[in-house]
Write a protein that holds these residues in place. Structure first.
Motif, PDB file in Angstrom:
ATOM      1  N   LEU A  30       0.828  -1.210   0.000  1.00  0.00           N
ATOM      2  CA  LEU A  30       0.000   0.000   0.000  1.00  0.00           C
ATOM      3  C   LEU A  30       0.850   1.243   0.000  1.00  0.00           C
ATOM      4  O   LEU A  30       1.198   1.464   0.174  1.00  0.00           O
ATOM      5  CB  LEU A  30      -0.846  -0.003   1.249  1.00  0.00           C
ATOM      6  CG  LEU A  30      -1.677   1.201   1.510  1.00  0.00           C
ATOM      7  CD1 LEU A  30      -2.915   1.236   0.680  1.00  0.00           C
ATOM      8  CD2 LEU A  30      -2.045   1.281   2.980  1.00  0.00           C
ATOM      9  N   ASP A  31       1.319   2.025  -0.071  1.00  0.00           N
ATOM     10  CA  ASP A  31       1.995   3.299   0.121  1.00  0.00           C
ATOM     11  C   ASP A  31       3.479   3.104   0.377  1.00  0.00           C
ATOM     12  O   ASP A  31       4.071   3.933   1.041  1.00  0.00           O
ATOM     13  CB  ASP A  31       1.318   4.048   1.257  1.00  0.00           C
ATOM     14  CG  ASP A  31       1.464   5.540   1.097  1.00  0.00           C
ATOM     15  OD1 ASP A  31       1.938   5.977   0.055  1.00  0.00           O
ATOM     16  OD2 ASP A  31       1.134   6.273   2.018  1.00  0.00           O
ATOM     17  N   GLY A  32       4.044   1.993  -0.082  1.00  0.00           N
ATOM     18  CA  GLY A  32       5.484   1.796   0.080  1.00  0.00           C
ATOM     19  C   GLY A  32       5.950   1.681   1.514  1.00  0.00           C
ATOM     20  O   GLY A  32       7.029   2.170   1.846  1.00  0.00           O
ATOM     21  N   LEU A  33       5.172   1.064   2.357  1.00  0.00           N
ATOM     22  CA  LEU A  33       5.575   0.904   3.752  1.00  0.00           C
ATOM     23  C   LEU A  33       6.638  -0.180   3.878  1.00  0.00           C
ATOM     24  O   LEU A  33       6.604  -1.176   3.166  1.00  0.00           O
ATOM     25  CB  LEU A  33       4.373   0.520   4.621  1.00  0.00           C
ATOM     26  CG  LEU A  33       3.227   1.519   4.708  1.00  0.00           C
ATOM     27  CD1 LEU A  33       2.130   0.967   5.598  1.00  0.00           C
ATOM     28  CD2 LEU A  33       3.704   2.859   5.209  1.00  0.00           C
ATOM     29  N   SER A  34       7.557   0.029   4.788  1.00  0.00           N
ATOM     30  CA  SER A  34       8.582  -0.975   5.052  1.00  0.00           C
ATOM     31  C   SER A  34       7.985  -2.064   5.949  1.00  0.00           C
ATOM     32  O   SER A  34       6.950  -1.842   6.592  1.00  0.00           O
ATOM     33  CB  SER A  34       9.779  -0.334   5.762  1.00  0.00           C
ATOM     34  OG  SER A  34       9.453  -0.014   7.099  1.00  0.00           O
ATOM     35  N   LEU A  73       8.070   8.951  12.063  1.00  0.00           N
ATOM     36  CA  LEU A  73       7.759  10.244  11.449  1.00  0.00           C
ATOM     37  C   LEU A  73       7.237  10.081  10.028  1.00  0.00           C
ATOM     38  O   LEU A  73       6.389  10.863   9.573  1.00  0.00           O
ATOM     39  CB  LEU A  73       8.985  11.161  11.485  1.00  0.00           C
ATOM     40  CG  LEU A  73       9.382  11.637  12.885  1.00  0.00           C
ATOM     41  CD1 LEU A  73      10.666  12.463  12.833  1.00  0.00           C
ATOM     42  CD2 LEU A  73       8.257  12.431  13.543  1.00  0.00           C
ATOM     43  N   ASP A  74       7.716   9.065   9.315  1.00  0.00           N
ATOM     44  CA  ASP A  74       7.192   8.787   7.977  1.00  0.00           C
ATOM     45  C   ASP A  74       5.729   8.359   8.064  1.00  0.00           C
ATOM     46  O   ASP A  74       4.906   8.764   7.242  1.00  0.00           O
ATOM     47  CB  ASP A  74       8.040   7.713   7.293  1.00  0.00           C
ATOM     48  CG  ASP A  74       7.686   7.544   5.827  1.00  0.00           C
ATOM     49  OD1 ASP A  74       7.488   8.573   5.128  1.00  0.00           O
ATOM     50  OD2 ASP A  74       7.607   6.394   5.366  1.00  0.00           O
ATOM     51  N   LEU A  75       5.392   7.550   9.068  1.00  0.00           N
ATOM     52  CA  LEU A  75       3.996   7.143   9.263  1.00  0.00           C
ATOM     53  C   LEU A  75       3.114   8.332   9.657  1.00  0.00           C
ATOM     54  O   LEU A  75       1.946   8.402   9.277  1.00  0.00           O
ATOM     55  CB  LEU A  75       3.905   6.025  10.306  1.00  0.00           C
ATOM     56  CG  LEU A  75       4.451   4.674   9.848  1.00  0.00           C
ATOM     57  CD1 LEU A  75       4.554   3.706  11.030  1.00  0.00           C
ATOM     58  CD2 LEU A  75       3.609   4.081   8.736  1.00  0.00           C
ATOM     59  N   VAL A  76       3.694   9.289  10.393  1.00  0.00           N
ATOM     60  CA  VAL A  76       2.966  10.522  10.726  1.00  0.00           C
ATOM     61  C   VAL A  76       2.719  11.318   9.445  1.00  0.00           C
ATOM     62  O   VAL A  76       1.603  11.792   9.191  1.00  0.00           O
ATOM     63  CB  VAL A  76       3.743  11.371  11.760  1.00  0.00           C
ATOM     64  CG1 VAL A  76       3.142  12.762  11.883  1.00  0.00           C
ATOM     65  CG2 VAL A  76       3.775  10.674  13.110  1.00  0.00           C
ATOM     66  N   ARG A  77       3.752  11.445   8.625  1.00  0.00           N
ATOM     67  CA  ARG A  77       3.650  12.202   7.374  1.00  0.00           C
ATOM     68  C   ARG A  77       2.587  11.605   6.456  1.00  0.00           C
ATOM     69  O   ARG A  77       1.844  12.325   5.794  1.00  0.00           O
ATOM     70  CB  ARG A  77       5.005  12.227   6.667  1.00  0.00           C
ATOM     71  CG  ARG A  77       5.051  13.076   5.413  1.00  0.00           C
ATOM     72  CD  ARG A  77       6.419  13.066   4.744  1.00  0.00           C
ATOM     73  NE  ARG A  77       6.890  11.739   4.391  1.00  0.00           N
ATOM     74  CZ  ARG A  77       6.458  11.016   3.349  1.00  0.00           C
ATOM     75  NH1 ARG A  77       5.522  11.493   2.564  1.00  0.00           N
ATOM     76  NH2 ARG A  77       6.956   9.819   3.105  1.00  0.00           N
ATOM     77  N   LYS A  78       2.474  10.276   6.465  1.00  0.00           N
ATOM     78  CA  LYS A  78       1.480   9.602   5.628  1.00  0.00           C
ATOM     79  C   LYS A  78       0.088   9.605   6.255  1.00  0.00           C
ATOM     80  O   LYS A  78      -0.873   9.183   5.630  1.00  0.00           O
ATOM     81  CB  LYS A  78       1.926   8.166   5.347  1.00  0.00           C
ATOM     82  CG  LYS A  78       3.149   8.120   4.439  1.00  0.00           C
ATOM     83  CD  LYS A  78       3.641   6.719   4.211  1.00  0.00           C
ATOM     84  CE  LYS A  78       4.853   6.761   3.285  1.00  0.00           C
ATOM     85  NZ  LYS A  78       5.411   5.445   3.027  1.00  0.00           N
ATOM     86  N   GLY A  79      -0.016  10.084   7.497  1.00  0.00           N
ATOM     87  CA  GLY A  79      -1.309  10.209   8.160  1.00  0.00           C
ATOM     88  C   GLY A  79      -1.759   9.000   8.956  1.00  0.00           C
ATOM     89  O   GLY A  79      -2.823   9.019   9.562  1.00  0.00           O
ATOM     90  N   TYR A  80      -0.946   7.931   8.984  1.00  0.00           N
ATOM     91  CA  TYR A  80      -1.349   6.724   9.713  1.00  0.00           C
ATOM     92  C   TYR A  80      -1.142   6.866  11.215  1.00  0.00           C
ATOM     93  O   TYR A  80      -1.809   6.193  11.994  1.00  0.00           O
ATOM     94  CB  TYR A  80      -0.581   5.505   9.209  1.00  0.00           C
ATOM     95  CG  TYR A  80      -0.792   5.249   7.736  1.00  0.00           C
ATOM     96  CD1 TYR A  80      -2.075   5.211   7.194  1.00  0.00           C
ATOM     97  CD2 TYR A  80       0.279   5.068   6.879  1.00  0.00           C
ATOM     98  CE1 TYR A  80      -2.281   4.994   5.842  1.00  0.00           C
ATOM     99  CE2 TYR A  80       0.079   4.839   5.522  1.00  0.00           C
ATOM    100  CZ  TYR A  80      -1.200   4.811   5.015  1.00  0.00           C
ATOM    101  OH  TYR A  80      -1.397   4.590   3.681  1.00  0.00           O
TER     102      TYR A  80
END
Length: 103
Positions: A30-34, A73-80
């Motif tokens: 989904l959204d390039g999550l690691s 912080l990447d998950l925050v940026r993506k809104g999750y």
């Protein structure tokens, strides 16, 4: 009778783990999550009211502080996730507004 009950419990456990693994794979696509980020989301799905700190993620995943911070912080940026400031130094992370949009 006891063996049957143990077998049924094991079967349920394995099914749950397979479903969780499938979900992690879906989230990764989904959204390039690691894989680490998908694991973080899995924790918050299991415990909706939980909060996470950078230190907790660092410890649970066996990664560096900077990697844990970057993932969160990447998950925050993506809104999750949403970031909560506890004090000048400490931050906690909770489910964000986009968490409900996950498949």
């Amino acid at each position: 009778k006891a063996l049957r009950k143990a077998y049924d419990e094991l079967k349920k456990y394995i099914e749950r783990k397979v479903d969780e693994k499938r979900q992690v794979i879906n989230w990764q696509q989904l959204d390039g999550l690691s894989p680490r980020q998908a694991e973080i989301l899995t924790w918050l799905q299991r415990q909706p009211d939980a909060t996470l700190s950078v230190k907790e993620v660092e410890t649970k995943l066996g990664i560096s502080n900077q990697t844990a911070r970057t993932d969160l912080l990447d998950l925050v940026r993506k809104g999750y996730l949403a970031e909560l400031s506890i004090n000048r130094k400490e931050r906690q992370f909770i489910r964000g507004p986009g968490f409900g949009n996950l498949p």
